[in-house]
Design a protein around this motif. Sequence first.
Motif, PDB file in Angstrom:
ATOM      1  N   THR A  62     -31.989   7.823 -31.622  1.00 46.97           N
ATOM      2  CA  THR A  62     -30.991   6.754 -31.550  1.00 46.97           C
ATOM      3  C   THR A  62     -31.567   5.442 -32.062  1.00 46.97           C
ATOM      4  OG1 THR A  62     -29.729   7.727 -29.735  1.00 46.97           O
ATOM      5  CG2 THR A  62     -29.639   5.339 -29.951  1.00 46.97           C
TER       6      THR A  62
ATOM      7  N   GLU B  97     -31.244  14.999 -27.722  1.00 45.32           N
ATOM      8  CA  GLU B  97     -30.264  14.517 -28.698  1.00 45.32           C
ATOM      9  C   GLU B  97     -30.341  15.302 -29.998  1.00 45.32           C
ATOM     10  OE1 GLU B  97     -29.282  10.369 -31.050  1.00 45.32           O
ATOM     11  OE2 GLU B  97     -29.905  10.275 -28.942  1.00 45.32           O
TER      12      GLU B  97
ATOM     13  N   SER C  92     -26.779   2.502 -41.121  1.00 43.80           N
ATOM     14  CA  SER C  92     -25.866   3.225 -40.231  1.00 43.80           C
ATOM     15  C   SER C  92     -24.627   2.391 -39.925  1.00 43.80           C
ATOM     16  CB  SER C  92     -26.580   3.583 -38.921  1.00 43.80           C
ATOM     17  OG  SER C  92     -27.641   4.483 -39.148  1.00 43.80           O
TER      18      SER C  92
ATOM     19  N   TYR D  71     -23.224   8.499 -36.420  1.00 45.85           N
ATOM     20  CA  TYR D  71     -22.609   9.755 -35.985  1.00 45.85           C
ATOM     21  C   TYR D  71     -21.120   9.773 -36.313  1.00 45.85           C
ATOM     22  CZ  TYR D  71     -26.847  11.130 -33.517  1.00 45.85           C
ATOM     23  OH  TYR D  71     -28.132  11.517 -33.226  1.00 45.85           O
ATOM     24  N   ARG D  72     -20.481   8.615 -36.236  1.00 43.25           N
ATOM     25  CA  ARG D  72     -19.074   8.556 -36.605  1.00 43.25           C
ATOM     26  C   ARG D  72     -18.892   8.941 -38.076  1.00 43.25           C
ATOM     27  NH1 ARG D  72     -15.440   5.051 -33.884  1.00 43.25           N
ATOM     28  NH2 ARG D  72     -17.155   3.657 -33.368  1.00 43.25           N
TER      29      ARG D  72
ATOM     30  N   LEU E  34     -21.075  10.755 -39.885  1.00 41.67           N
ATOM     31  CA  LEU E  34     -21.473  12.157 -40.040  1.00 41.67           C
ATOM     32  C   LEU E  34     -20.323  13.090 -39.700  1.00 41.67           C
ATOM     33  CD1 LEU E  34     -23.618  14.392 -40.440  1.00 41.67           C
ATOM     34  CD2 LEU E  34     -24.209  14.119 -38.017  1.00 41.67           C
ATOM     35  N   PHE E  35     -19.652  12.850 -38.587  1.00 40.39           N
ATOM     36  CA  PHE E  35     -18.577  13.751 -38.178  1.00 40.39           C
ATOM     37  C   PHE E  35     -17.318  13.560 -39.022  1.00 40.39           C
ATOM     38  CE2 PHE E  35     -21.141  13.908 -34.182  1.00 40.39           C
ATOM     39  CZ  PHE E  35     -21.448  15.255 -34.269  1.00 40.39           C
TER      40      PHE E  35
ATOM     41  N   PHE F  65     -15.280  13.809 -31.357  1.00 40.75           N
ATOM     42  CA  PHE F  65     -16.301  12.772 -31.211  1.00 40.75           C
ATOM     43  C   PHE F  65     -15.673  11.393 -31.374  1.00 40.75           C
ATOM     44  CE2 PHE F  65     -19.655   9.949 -32.780  1.00 40.75           C
ATOM     45  CZ  PHE F  65     -20.604  10.122 -31.786  1.00 40.75           C
TER      46      PHE F  65
ATOM     47  N   LEU G  31     -27.391  17.777 -31.525  1.00 33.18           N
ATOM     48  CA  LEU G  31     -26.853  17.599 -32.878  1.00 33.18           C
ATOM     49  C   LEU G  31     -26.931  18.894 -33.675  1.00 33.18           C
ATOM     50  CD1 LEU G  31     -25.702  15.743 -35.036  1.00 33.18           C
ATOM     51  CD2 LEU G  31     -28.046  15.077 -35.618  1.00 33.18           C
TER      52      LEU G  31
ATOM     53  N   LEU H 124     -20.455  17.284 -27.234  1.00 37.14           N
ATOM     54  CA  LEU H 124     -20.182  16.002 -27.892  1.00 37.14           C
ATOM     55  C   LEU H 124     -20.215  14.863 -26.879  1.00 37.14           C
ATOM     56  CD1 LEU H 124     -17.334  17.073 -30.335  1.00 37.14           C
ATOM     57  CD2 LEU H 124     -19.555  16.138 -31.009  1.00 37.14           C
TER      58      LEU H 124
ATOM     59  N   VAL I  63     -26.623   8.719 -26.793  1.00 37.06           N
ATOM     60  CA  VAL I  63     -26.703   7.591 -27.725  1.00 37.06           C
ATOM     61  C   VAL I  63     -26.437   6.272 -27.009  1.00 37.06           C
ATOM     62  CG1 VAL I  63     -25.739   6.571 -29.823  1.00 37.06           C
ATOM     63  CG2 VAL I  63     -26.052   9.049 -29.672  1.00 37.06           C
TER      64      VAL I  63
ATOM     65  N   LEU J   6     -23.771  14.139 -26.211  1.00 32.89           N
ATOM     66  CA  LEU J   6     -24.355  13.406 -27.332  1.00 32.89           C
ATOM     67  C   LEU J   6     -23.987  11.928 -27.251  1.00 32.89           C
ATOM     68  CD1 LEU J   6     -25.881  13.460 -30.053  1.00 32.89           C
ATOM     69  CD2 LEU J   6     -23.677  13.907 -31.161  1.00 32.89           C
TER      70      LEU J   6
END
Length: 358
Positions: free
Chosen positions: A277, A235, A285, A13-14, A16-17, A48, A239, A262, A269, A265
């Motif tokens: 997750t 989740e 990832s 997710y880090r 992705l954002f 995030f 998203l 956020l 996680v 989310l």
Amino acid sequence: MTEPSRSRAIEFYRFLFSIVVCLFHFRIKGGFSEPTGYFNAGYLGVEFFSIISGCFLMESIRRGRSALEAGGALPDLTCRFAARRFARLYPHYLLTLIAFLSLRVCFLHTLTLKELVRDGFFEWFLLQSFGTSFVVLLFWYVSALFLGSVLLYWLGLAWKDHFPIAMAFAAPVLFSLFAQYCGTLDCTMSPAPAASQGLWRVIAGLALGCVVSCLVRRLRPILQGRFALASTVLEAGLLLVLLLLMYRTYRSPWDFIATALLALLALSVLLGNSLLTRLLDNPVSGFLGKISYGVYLNQCFFLHLYGPVIPVRSYWRSAAAFLLLNILLSVFTLWLSQCLAALMAGFLRFLSQSPRQT
């Protein structure tokens, strides 16, 4: 109670954002910044980062409290934390900054040495939040993250059990001030009563992350291994809604709704019940998370090259090339920054051992 683990899903997710933030900045450089443009609210991706950093900051505060109870001194523990945080953020930051300055001064000719010496002082030492960001505005976040983390770490040790309660009040108060006086979270280097608005924006996100971490500690023993299907749907829904908000909204009250989503989310996680997750908790990832910091930093190169050097055509075709080049460069600079960090650590060890040997 068990501590929230650094799930590799968080790293995904880090990453992705960080891509969303890059697409937000690219839409401006590429001339796609009309109100109905692409990822107009991509700036929310940094919330995030702040929330997750706050979650793990709370873990550091708990370890610091244990050291404090064992006889450690508050100033000493805070200085050690600041040194560790600086050593984590600065090598890659410095590497990117030097290369980017060389690009602007020697190739693009958009910056002179006189301007660099006169106006770029704060950038060199992660102090933009106390001054101005003249050389590269995008680096404001690194400065605010460093300064905000050190401040909250010190408060976390000093206030002890009162700290989570204070953060539970501080986060909504700060966000409400942004809603009242700015109407958006897209504020960075504008002056505030103390330092910049960007610093307080990050402090609000860190405070919210500390609260999320405390909630995880309370809820994990109760919810662990339960409600997997409901957690997965929640989740995935969070998203999708967040990506939609970042894609189409812009500088509106939706900013603050997105921040709350956020936080939910991050909570989902860290609880680890969701099948999504678990699916994302994999080595790929983890690797993407490692390069996400570089992706954020290195976008500055291509944002300045697109237009003057690289032609911009259709948004998605140009954006895809922009992201691919950025990711490839980030893989390289990650390795290079790790080498630089190892050299700096060796140098510091040498300095600390020299007095004993003499």
